[in-house]
Design a protein around this motif. Structure first.
Motif, PDB file in Angstrom:
ATOM      1  N   VAL A  17       0.859  -1.186   0.000  1.00  0.00           N
ATOM      2  CA  VAL A  17       0.000   0.000   0.000  1.00  0.00           C
ATOM      3  C   VAL A  17       0.894   1.236   0.000  1.00  0.00           C
ATOM      4  O   VAL A  17       1.838   1.329   0.799  1.00  0.00           O
ATOM      5  N   GLU A  18       0.601   2.169  -0.888  1.00  0.00           N
ATOM      6  CA  GLU A  18       1.422   3.376  -0.992  1.00  0.00           C
ATOM      7  C   GLU A  18       1.165   4.313   0.182  1.00  0.00           C
ATOM      8  O   GLU A  18       0.020   4.526   0.588  1.00  0.00           O
ATOM      9  N   LEU A  19       2.246   4.865   0.724  1.00  0.00           N
ATOM     10  CA  LEU A  19       2.136   5.784   1.848  1.00  0.00           C
ATOM     11  C   LEU A  19       1.563   7.124   1.416  1.00  0.00           C
ATOM     12  O   LEU A  19       1.881   7.636   0.344  1.00  0.00           O
ATOM     13  N   ASP A  20       0.738   7.685   2.277  1.00  0.00           N
ATOM     14  CA  ASP A  20       0.289   9.064   2.132  1.00  0.00           C
ATOM     15  C   ASP A  20       0.992   9.862   3.221  1.00  0.00           C
ATOM     16  O   ASP A  20       0.668   9.733   4.401  1.00  0.00           O
ATOM     17  N   THR A  21       1.990  10.649   2.834  1.00  0.00           N
ATOM     18  CA  THR A  21       2.794  11.380   3.823  1.00  0.00           C
ATOM     19  C   THR A  21       2.267  12.792   4.067  1.00  0.00           C
ATOM     20  O   THR A  21       2.991  13.651   4.562  1.00  0.00           O
ATOM     21  N   SER A  22       1.010  13.035   3.737  1.00  0.00           N
ATOM     22  CA  SER A  22       0.442  14.376   3.921  1.00  0.00           C
ATOM     23  C   SER A  22      -0.594  14.386   5.037  1.00  0.00           C
ATOM     24  O   SER A  22      -1.568  15.127   4.986  1.00  0.00           O
ATOM     25  N   LYS A  23      -0.377  13.551   6.051  1.00  0.00           N
ATOM     26  CA  LYS A  23      -1.405  13.382   7.074  1.00  0.00           C
ATOM     27  C   LYS A  23      -1.224  14.293   8.281  1.00  0.00           C
ATOM     28  O   LYS A  23      -1.778  14.037   9.337  1.00  0.00           O
ATOM     29  N   GLY A  24      -0.446  15.349   8.146  1.00  0.00           N
ATOM     30  CA  GLY A  24      -0.343  16.314   9.231  1.00  0.00           C
ATOM     31  C   GLY A  24      -1.513  17.283   9.214  1.00  0.00           C
ATOM     32  O   GLY A  24      -2.466  17.148   8.446  1.00  0.00           O
ATOM     33  N   ASP A  25      -1.443  18.273  10.063  1.00  0.00           N
ATOM     34  CA  ASP A  25      -2.416  19.368  10.089  1.00  0.00           C
ATOM     35  C   ASP A  25      -3.849  18.890  10.306  1.00  0.00           C
ATOM     36  O   ASP A  25      -4.798  19.419   9.721  1.00  0.00           O
ATOM     37  N   GLY A  26      -4.028  17.861  11.121  1.00  0.00           N
ATOM     38  CA  GLY A  26      -5.373  17.437  11.494  1.00  0.00           C
ATOM     39  C   GLY A  26      -6.099  16.588  10.479  1.00  0.00           C
ATOM     40  O   GLY A  26      -7.281  16.287  10.664  1.00  0.00           O
ATOM     41  N   ALA A  27      -5.438  16.179   9.394  1.00  0.00           N
ATOM     42  CA  ALA A  27      -6.093  15.314   8.409  1.00  0.00           C
ATOM     43  C   ALA A  27      -6.347  13.942   9.031  1.00  0.00           C
ATOM     44  O   ALA A  27      -5.581  13.487   9.884  1.00  0.00           O
ATOM     45  N   PRO A  28      -7.422  13.246   8.635  1.00  0.00           N
ATOM     46  CA  PRO A  28      -7.689  11.918   9.197  1.00  0.00           C
ATOM     47  C   PRO A  28      -6.600  10.930   8.800  1.00  0.00           C
ATOM     48  O   PRO A  28      -5.994  11.057   7.732  1.00  0.00           O
ATOM     49  N   PRO A  29      -6.322   9.929   9.639  1.00  0.00           N
ATOM     50  CA  PRO A  29      -5.272   8.955   9.318  1.00  0.00           C
ATOM     51  C   PRO A  29      -5.588   8.168   8.048  1.00  0.00           C
ATOM     52  O   PRO A  29      -6.751   7.954   7.705  1.00  0.00           O
ATOM     53  N   GLN A  30      -4.538   7.743   7.369  1.00  0.00           N
ATOM     54  CA  GLN A  30      -4.689   6.814   6.257  1.00  0.00           C
ATOM     55  C   GLN A  30      -5.120   5.462   6.819  1.00  0.00           C
ATOM     56  O   GLN A  30      -4.613   5.016   7.848  1.00  0.00           O
ATOM     57  N   ARG A  31      -6.047   4.793   6.160  1.00  0.00           N
ATOM     58  CA  ARG A  31      -6.523   3.493   6.634  1.00  0.00           C
ATOM     59  C   ARG A  31      -5.950   2.375   5.768  1.00  0.00           C
ATOM     60  O   ARG A  31      -5.991   2.446   4.552  1.00  0.00           O
ATOM     61  N   PHE A  32      -5.425   1.367   6.439  1.00  0.00           N
ATOM     62  CA  PHE A  32      -4.850   0.209   5.764  1.00  0.00           C
ATOM     63  C   PHE A  32      -5.527  -1.034   6.334  1.00  0.00           C
ATOM     64  O   PHE A  32      -5.141  -1.539   7.381  1.00  0.00           O
ATOM     65  N   TYR A  33      -6.562  -1.493   5.638  1.00  0.00           N
ATOM     66  CA  TYR A  33      -7.267  -2.699   6.054  1.00  0.00           C
ATOM     67  C   TYR A  33      -6.574  -3.914   5.450  1.00  0.00           C
ATOM     68  O   TYR A  33      -6.311  -3.952   4.248  1.00  0.00           O
ATOM     69  N   ILE A  34      -6.330  -4.922   6.267  1.00  0.00           N
ATOM     70  CA  ILE A  34      -5.642  -6.113   5.785  1.00  0.00           C
ATOM     71  C   ILE A  34      -6.601  -7.081   5.097  1.00  0.00           C
ATOM     72  O   ILE A  34      -6.181  -7.998   4.398  1.00  0.00           O
ATOM     73  N   ASP A  35      -7.912  -6.871   5.276  1.00  0.00           N
ATOM     74  CA  ASP A  35      -8.900  -7.761   4.676  1.00  0.00           C
ATOM     75  C   ASP A  35      -9.962  -6.956   3.941  1.00  0.00           C
ATOM     76  O   ASP A  35      -9.815  -5.750   3.746  1.00  0.00           O
ATOM     77  N   GLU A  36     -11.025  -7.627   3.544  1.00  0.00           N
ATOM     78  CA  GLU A  36     -12.113  -6.982   2.815  1.00  0.00           C
ATOM     79  C   GLU A  36     -13.271  -6.663   3.756  1.00  0.00           C
ATOM     80  O   GLU A  36     -13.332  -7.150   4.884  1.00  0.00           O
ATOM     81  N   LEU A  37     -14.207  -5.863   3.255  1.00  0.00           N
ATOM     82  CA  LEU A  37     -15.361  -5.484   4.063  1.00  0.00           C
ATOM     83  C   LEU A  37     -16.256  -6.676   4.365  1.00  0.00           C
ATOM     84  O   LEU A  37     -16.817  -6.789   5.459  1.00  0.00           O
ATOM     85  N   ASN A  38     -16.377  -7.606   3.401  1.00  0.00           N
ATOM     86  CA  ASN A  38     -17.310  -8.724   3.545  1.00  0.00           C
ATOM     87  C   ASN A  38     -16.638 -10.085   3.654  1.00  0.00           C
ATOM     88  O   ASN A  38     -17.309 -11.115   3.580  1.00  0.00           O
ATOM     89  N   SER A  39     -15.334 -10.117   3.807  1.00  0.00           N
ATOM     90  CA  SER A  39     -14.631 -11.389   3.988  1.00  0.00           C
ATOM     91  C   SER A  39     -13.310 -11.142   4.695  1.00  0.00           C
ATOM     92  O   SER A  39     -12.698 -10.087   4.535  1.00  0.00           O
ATOM     93  N   GLY A  40     -12.892 -12.137   5.479  1.00  0.00           N
ATOM     94  CA  GLY A  40     -11.661 -12.001   6.233  1.00  0.00           C
ATOM     95  C   GLY A  40     -10.453 -12.503   5.461  1.00  0.00           C
ATOM     96  O   GLY A  40     -10.456 -12.579   4.235  1.00  0.00           O
ATOM     97  N   PHE A  41      -9.413 -12.859   6.202  1.00  0.00           N
ATOM     98  CA  PHE A  41      -8.197 -13.389   5.585  1.00  0.00           C
ATOM     99  C   PHE A  41      -7.687 -14.534   6.440  1.00  0.00           C
ATOM    100  O   PHE A  41      -8.090 -14.707   7.596  1.00  0.00           O
TER     101      PHE A  41
END
Length: 206
Positions: A151-175
């Motif tokens: 997953v590509e990093l988003d390095t612009s998360k300062g200044d109160g921006a919400p964190p980048q989310r890195f989900y290891i699985d899917e919304l409707n299935s696990g791993f």
């Protein structure tokens, strides 16, 4: 006028670098299953990953080459990574779920229960990629593990921006762990044993 524009550009660039950071919430959406689970969509407790195993869960920076390098069992202090990969964070979750040692807690499905699941580095401003590894128990020859995509990093998360989310699985299935750490061939094991014997003899003579 030209000097003023150049100076303003330099100030803006410096401000961007100063505010650059990594803030990444690394977690699950659905859940984690044992390697022998027949599917990754039901919630039968016998297949919950942390219900049967202690879990080692890592967030790893892929290094300057932007590649996932192989596991190195000879590098436990470095988190079992090789090449220029670097472990940014590790969660050690006991069998049955509970505290991961980083202030977070997880249930037997590796679903977040409490604590801040966000990795933060306010000084990081280098582009790149990260990935996650999840091991059944501690890494060892023959043990099972799961390795996410990069997953590509988003390095612009300062200044109160919400964190980048890195989900290891899917919304409707696990791993589930679907890879195994290679077991050394007998010849390789013999060479390793011979090397250890030679080193021991040298120490005794010294």
């Amino acid at each position: 006028m030209k000097k003023m524009i150049l100076a303003l550009g330099a100030l803006l660039m410096a401000a961007a670098i100063a505010s650059a950071s990594v803030e990444m919430t690394w977690t699950t959406q659905y859940g984690a299953y044992t390697h022998d689970s027949p599917d990754v969509t039901g919630y039968d407790d016998q297949w919950a990953l942390a219900g049967s195993y202690a879990v080692t869960w890592q967030l790893i920076y892929a290094g300057a080459n932007n590649l996932i390098d192989p596991i190195d069992l000879g590098n436990p202090l470095g988190g079992w990574v090789s090449g220029d990969d670097a472990v940014w964070a590790t969660r050690s979750i006991p069998q049955g779920g509970g505290s991961a040692g980083d202030g977070t807690a997880w249930n037997e499905w590796l679903v977040h229960v409490s604590g801040n699941a966000t990795y933060v580095d306010t000084t990081w401003n280098t582009p790149g990629f990260v990935y996650q590894r999840v091991y059944e128990d501690a890494p060892a020859p023959g043990s099972w593990y799961y390795e996410s995509e990069l997953v590509e990093l988003d390095t612009s998360k300062g200044d109160g921006a919400p964190p980048q989310r890195f989900y290891i699985d899917e919304l409707n299935s696990g791993f589930q762990p679907n890879l195994t750490i290679p077991i050394p061939e007998p010849a390789t094991m013999g060479l390793l044993g011979l090397g250890a014997l030679v080193m021991a003899l040298r120490r005794r003579r010294a």
